[in-house]
Design an enzyme around this catalytic site. Structure first.
Site, PDB file in Angstrom:
ATOM      1  N   GLU A  85      28.810 -16.396 -17.689  1.00 65.07           N
ATOM      2  CA  GLU A  85      28.844 -15.032 -17.150  1.00 65.07           C
ATOM      3  C   GLU A  85      30.111 -14.846 -16.320  1.00 65.07           C
ATOM      4  OE1 GLU A  85      25.917 -14.464 -13.822  1.00 65.07           O
ATOM      5  OE2 GLU A  85      25.111 -16.319 -14.644  1.00 65.07           O
ATOM      6  N   CYS A 117      22.447 -16.337 -16.258  1.00 60.47           N
ATOM      7  CA  CYS A 117      22.298 -17.804 -16.294  1.00 60.47           C
ATOM      8  C   CYS A 117      21.532 -18.289 -17.526  1.00 60.47           C
ATOM      9  CB  CYS A 117      21.625 -18.288 -15.019  1.00 60.47           C
ATOM     10  SG  CYS A 117      22.505 -17.764 -13.542  1.00 60.47           S
ATOM     11  N   THR A 160      25.035 -19.926  -1.661  1.00 52.48           N
ATOM     12  CA  THR A 160      24.510 -20.360  -2.964  1.00 52.48           C
ATOM     13  C   THR A 160      25.591 -20.297  -4.044  1.00 52.48           C
ATOM     14  OG1 THR A 160      23.705 -18.200  -3.715  1.00 52.48           O
ATOM     15  CG2 THR A 160      22.229 -19.455  -2.315  1.00 52.48           C
ATOM     16  N   HIS A 242      15.724 -23.596 -13.699  1.00 50.63           N
ATOM     17  CA  HIS A 242      17.013 -23.020 -13.336  1.00 50.63           C
ATOM     18  C   HIS A 242      17.138 -23.090 -11.809  1.00 50.63           C
ATOM     19  CE1 HIS A 242      20.321 -20.441 -12.692  1.00 50.63           C
ATOM     20  NE2 HIS A 242      19.607 -19.422 -12.249  1.00 50.63           N
ATOM     21  N   LYS A 251      10.041 -23.409  -5.196  1.00 46.19           N
ATOM     22  CA  LYS A 251       9.154 -22.238  -5.296  1.00 46.19           C
ATOM     23  C   LYS A 251       8.566 -22.131  -6.710  1.00 46.19           C
ATOM     24  CE  LYS A 251      11.838 -19.400  -2.000  1.00 46.19           C
ATOM     25  NZ  LYS A 251      10.949 -18.965  -0.936  1.00 46.19           N
ATOM     26  N   ASN A 291      25.359 -23.664  -7.056  1.00 48.93           N
ATOM     27  CA  ASN A 291      24.935 -22.930  -8.250  1.00 48.93           C
ATOM     28  C   ASN A 291      26.059 -22.931  -9.288  1.00 48.93           C
ATOM     29  OD1 ASN A 291      23.628 -21.278 -10.029  1.00 48.93           O
ATOM     30  ND2 ASN A 291      23.596 -19.454  -8.709  1.00 48.93           N
ATOM     31  N   SER A 324      19.235 -13.605 -14.948  1.00 38.20           N
ATOM     32  CA  SER A 324      18.929 -12.298 -14.358  1.00 38.20           C
ATOM     33  C   SER A 324      19.211 -11.186 -15.359  1.00 38.20           C
ATOM     34  CB  SER A 324      19.773 -12.087 -13.101  1.00 38.20           C
ATOM     35  OG  SER A 324      19.298 -12.915 -12.073  1.00 38.20           O
TER      36      SER A 324
END
Ligand code: COA
Length: 437
Positions: A85, A117, A160, A242, A251, A291, A324
């Site tokens: 990207e 991503c 990040t 990811h 999470k 990232n 995203s």
């Protein structure tokens, strides 16, 4: 699951920029408690590019070391797909630059895939299908994930950031990972959680919303895969996600653990034990690099291959890829039975040992110089190449100029050395467990 020809990843190689900033340095300089970045986001350091590195040089470095380490004849590469990207041109794909820099054969299909991503996972699945269709022809595909994650200075996304590339050789002798032949478990939803307009060099993000979108896509794809693949939680030796920042993987794991605990009416191993065993071991490299967008899932895989040995032989892994916008996919694969073949060959450890640490002022200076370098019509940096690496030399008459690893002709005339920031290489911490609070 369908029984068909084995196909998947035969080799994997990583390229990482030579410079990094510690997240504690960034936090102190911006008046933030370092524990927010270390514990709250789960990061430690983030890779920073110099003006001489861009998504093309990172991709070419990763692909060149892949072909070298796995002794691949360039004439046998029939397809190069780059998932990114961070494209450097609206028309010419990164794959075409890489094809030239690696001197691949003309009978080779080249193109880029873009979906934030998720781009590299789309490329991987496409390469796999192509390989199965062309089996018997002894031709391999190369998939490269390459990205530079950039947010505005002072934004919530700044800690990040990161940069790097992962190259993977796809074929029918998948000593690293055989991808399971199961029905697709994909999920798409048109959302504005993260995007980068053409006129911007930094990404825009609705941070908290992007976490919601990610988790919603995870739940959909995981449920679908469990239903259609015939596999269940106990079949996975590791679960990889990811990783926009390491706490996100935590999470994600928490969500899946809750789904499974509900399904088992609470009669299920504790969260802490499960997380430490199944997901935490894959995050150490992401903590060091930050990232890398399309490559972050595959950086986790490479990190795992580097740090684990016999324990991982023949293990089945679950993968969650998220881009995203959004498109996501859950899939699985089985690691090859011989750790002697895949352990220690990704290049991550050497790359991390050889890095130079930046202070905050140097980090800001590099960002400013990198922006100037990429702007259309900007100056052309004069690079002294030692023939070992690919360098971006600037824009000349709207054309991007690269110094090739094997040819110094592209870098004439020679004036300044590629090292932009002086300093000593900094040792990397060995993979360590980190539990989030
Ligand atoms: N010590 C320890 N932890 C701390 C802390 C401190 N002093 N201060 C804050 N934290 C914790 C918070 O509790 C929070 O943890 P939680 O998520 O478990 O609740 C975490 O640090 C982040 O704090 P928060 O205030 O939510 O951060 P933020 O508003 O600065 O934004 C992101 C965080 C992730 C939204 C932001 O970094 C971002 O936009 N990132 C890019 C988008 C992205 O990567 N999206 C992922 C989908 S691809």
């Amino acid at each position: 699951m369908n029984q068909e020809t084995r196909c998947g990843i035969e080799g994997i190689s990583v390229a990482i920029p030579k410079h990094f900033i510690d997240l504690g340095t960034l936090a102190k300089a911006t008046g933030i408690d370092p524990e927010k970045f270390y514990k709250g986001l789960g990061g430690r350091r983030m890779a920073v590019v110099t003006p001489l590195e861009d998504p093309v040089t990172l991709a070419a470095e990763a692909a060149r070391t892949l072909l070298d380490r796995y002794r691949v004849d360039p004439a046998g590469v029939g397809m190069v797909i780059v998932g990114s990207e961070s494209g450097v041109d609206a028309a010419k794909p990164i794959a075409a630059y890489v094809h030239g820099m690696l001197k691949l054969a003309p009978q080779c299909r080249t193109f880029d895939t873009q979906h934030a991503c998720y781009g590299a996972t789309a490329a991987l699945q496409m390469a796999r299908n192509w390989t199965l269709r062309h089996q018997g022809e002894c031709r391999k595909a190369v998939v490269i994930a390459t990205d530079i994650a950039r947010y505005d200075v002072g934004s919530a996304g700044e800690p990040t950031q990161g940069a790097g590339a992962v190259a993977m050789l796809i074929g029918t002798e998948p000593e690293v990972l055989t991808i399971d032949s199961a029905p697709d478990a994909v999920y798409t939803e048109d959302v504005m959680d993260f995007w980068r307009p053409h006129y911007q060099s930094t990404a825009m993000v609705d941070g908290k919303y992007s976490l919601e979108c990610y988790l919603r896509a995870l739940e959909h794809t995981y449920r679908t895969y469990q239903r259609t693949s015939g596999l269940s939680w106990d079949d996975y030796r590791r679960l990889l996600f990811h990783v926009p920042f390491p706490k996100m993987a935590y999470k994600a794991f928490k969500l899946l653990h809750e789904l499974e605990a509900d399904r088992h009416n609470g009669d299920f191993p504790s969260f802490e034990d499960s997380y430490d065993r199944l997901s935490e071991p894959a995050l150490w490299a992401n903590r060091e690099v930050g990232n890398i967008y399309s490559g972050s899932l595959y950086l986790s895989l490479a990190g795992l291959l580097e740090s684990e040995g016999a324990e991982l032989e023949s293990a089945r892994l679950g993968f969650f890829s998220y881009g995203s916008g959004c498109c996501a996919e859950f899939f699985s694969g089985r690691i090859g039975p011989d750790s002697g073949i895949w352990r220690g060959r990704t290049g991550i450890s050497e790359a991390l040992e050889d890095r130079v640490e930046l202070d905050y002022e140097q980090y800001i200076e590099l960002r400013t110089k990198t922006d100037a370098m990429s702007r259309n019509g900007s100056f052309r940096e004069r690079v002294r190449t030692n023939g070992e690496h690919f360098w971006f030399c600037g824009v000349d008459d709207h054309r991007r100029i690269y110094a090739s690893a094997s040819s110094s002709a592209a870098a004439k005339p020679l004036a300044t050395a590629p090292s932009i920031v002086a300093g000593s290489p900094v040792a990397v911490q060995s993979p360590a467990m980190q539990r989030f609070s």
